[in-house]
Write a protein that holds these residues in place. Sequence first.
Motif, mmCIF file in Angstrom:
data_model
loop_
_atom_site.group_PDB
_atom_site.id
_atom_site.type_symbol
_atom_site.label_atom_id
_atom_site.label_comp_id
_atom_site.label_asym_id
_atom_site.label_seq_id
_atom_site.Cartn_x
_atom_site.Cartn_y
_atom_site.Cartn_z
ATOM 1 N N GLU A 156 1.206 -1.123 -0.037
ATOM 2 C CA GLU A 156 -0.158 -0.330 -0.318
ATOM 3 C C GLU A 156 0.786 1.827 0.009
ATOM 4 O OE1 GLU A 156 -2.846 0.434 -0.590
ATOM 5 O OE2 GLU A 156 -3.597 -1.889 0.032
ATOM 6 N N CYS B 51 1.912 1.877 -3.507
ATOM 7 C CA CYS B 51 1.064 2.450 -4.429
ATOM 8 C C CYS B 51 0.601 3.988 -4.115
ATOM 9 C CB CYS B 51 -0.169 1.611 -4.089
ATOM 10 S SG CYS B 51 0.208 -0.201 -4.571
ATOM 11 N N TYR C 30 1.096 6.174 -6.899
ATOM 12 C CA TYR C 30 0.428 7.644 -7.909
ATOM 13 C C TYR C 30 0.428 8.642 -6.996
ATOM 14 C CZ TYR C 30 -3.458 3.813 -8.421
ATOM 15 O OH TYR C 30 -3.820 2.680 -8.682
ATOM 16 N N HIS D 284 -6.504 7.927 -5.894
ATOM 17 C CA HIS D 284 -6.337 6.587 -4.845
ATOM 18 C C HIS D 284 -5.407 6.505 -4.266
ATOM 19 C CE1 HIS D 284 -7.336 4.220 -9.446
ATOM 20 N NE2 HIS D 284 -8.637 5.101 -8.259
ATOM 21 N N GLU E 230 -5.280 3.984 -1.159
ATOM 22 C CA GLU E 230 -4.250 3.189 -0.452
ATOM 23 C C GLU E 230 -3.993 3.598 0.955
ATOM 24 O OE1 GLU E 230 -4.913 1.315 -2.474
ATOM 25 O OE2 GLU E 230 -4.814 1.762 -4.400
ATOM 26 N N ASN F 264 -0.583 0.968 -12.941
ATOM 27 C CA ASN F 264 -1.209 1.162 -12.230
ATOM 28 C C ASN F 264 -1.990 0.333 -11.514
ATOM 29 O OD1 ASN F 264 -0.115 3.216 -10.891
ATOM 30 N ND2 ASN F 264 -1.418 5.142 -12.328
ATOM 31 N N GLU G 109 -2.896 -3.069 -9.122
ATOM 32 C CA GLU G 109 -4.620 -2.894 -8.841
ATOM 33 C C GLU G 109 -4.586 -4.230 -9.157
ATOM 34 O OE1 GLU G 109 -5.638 -1.391 -6.798
ATOM 35 O OE2 GLU G 109 -5.164 0.784 -7.178
ATOM 36 N N ARG G 110 -4.474 -4.903 -10.359
ATOM 37 C CA ARG G 110 -4.758 -6.454 -10.913
ATOM 38 C C ARG G 110 -3.525 -7.599 -9.885
ATOM 39 N NH1 ARG G 110 -6.784 -8.310 -14.513
ATOM 40 N NH2 ARG G 110 -5.289 -10.148 -15.276
ATOM 41 N N GLU H 162 -9.806 -2.305 -4.148
ATOM 42 C CA GLU H 162 -8.702 -2.504 -5.623
ATOM 43 C C GLU H 162 -9.447 -2.533 -6.438
ATOM 44 O OE1 GLU H 162 -6.745 -1.026 -4.270
ATOM 45 O OE2 GLU H 162 -5.839 -1.860 -2.299
ATOM 46 N N GLU H 163 -10.695 -3.157 -5.908
ATOM 47 C CA GLU H 163 -11.558 -3.944 -7.472
ATOM 48 C C GLU H 163 -11.506 -2.464 -8.355
ATOM 49 O OE1 GLU H 163 -13.812 -7.156 -6.566
ATOM 50 O OE2 GLU H 163 -12.893 -8.873 -6.410
ATOM 51 N N HIS I 293 -10.360 0.386 -8.365
ATOM 52 C CA HIS I 293 -9.478 0.772 -8.689
ATOM 53 C C HIS I 293 -9.003 0.424 -9.621
ATOM 54 C CE1 HIS I 293 -7.852 2.513 -4.299
ATOM 55 N NE2 HIS I 293 -9.157 2.912 -5.015
ATOM 56 N N ALA I 294 -9.173 -0.757 -9.982
ATOM 57 C CA ALA I 294 -9.150 -1.462 -10.801
ATOM 58 C C ALA I 294 -9.809 -1.404 -12.670
ATOM 59 C CB ALA I 294 -8.976 -3.230 -10.544
#
Length: 178
Positions: A50, A53, A57, A79, A83, A129, A133-134, A165-166, A168-169
């Motif tokens: 995190e 990330c 970002y 984001h 995070e 990114n 995220e994945r 996170e999903e 964000h993706a």
Amino acid sequence: MNNLSPTEFALDEAGIAAARNSLDDGAVTPAYGPHRDAIIKLLNDSLATELVCVLRYKRHYFMASGMSSPAIADEFRAHAKEEAEHADRLAQRIVQLGGEPDFCPSTLLERSHAEYDDSNDLQTMVRKNLIAERIAVETYRQMITLLADKDPTTRRLLEDILADEEEHADELSDWLEK
Ligand SMILES: [Fe+2]
Ligand SMILES: [Fe+2]
């Protein structure tokens, strides 16, 4: 429908009795025992992820702002903020479990699942990114499966973070199509 027999549905009396002892452990009862260190290690690796990330970002936010791309810059900033909140929640849980959150900057990248990125074009930023995220989605999903009923509180926390996170993706893949 199969009814559970009274023994299958009984509380673990020994576990409850053990909860009366080791008051120094606060909310952590002995049932956590064998898994506690492993859970703290998993949480610290996610904390590192995190934090990396957040840094990635932030970098992308300021670079995208400089390129007069306000909409994507705002997305990166939002984001980064989320995070950072994930990092705080993980650190808080680590302390609740009797561990120490590891914020050591010199080992951050090697402990993180996801990578930092200092690319200069927007498409690459979005793609990097999305990859991060994945990776986050996959690691949280695996952790949730590992935790199962070993630590329901941590599992719920991770389920919450996974949903973010999903999202964000999803948002990033929309940007890839633009
Ligand atoms: Fe996150
Ligand atoms: Fe995220």
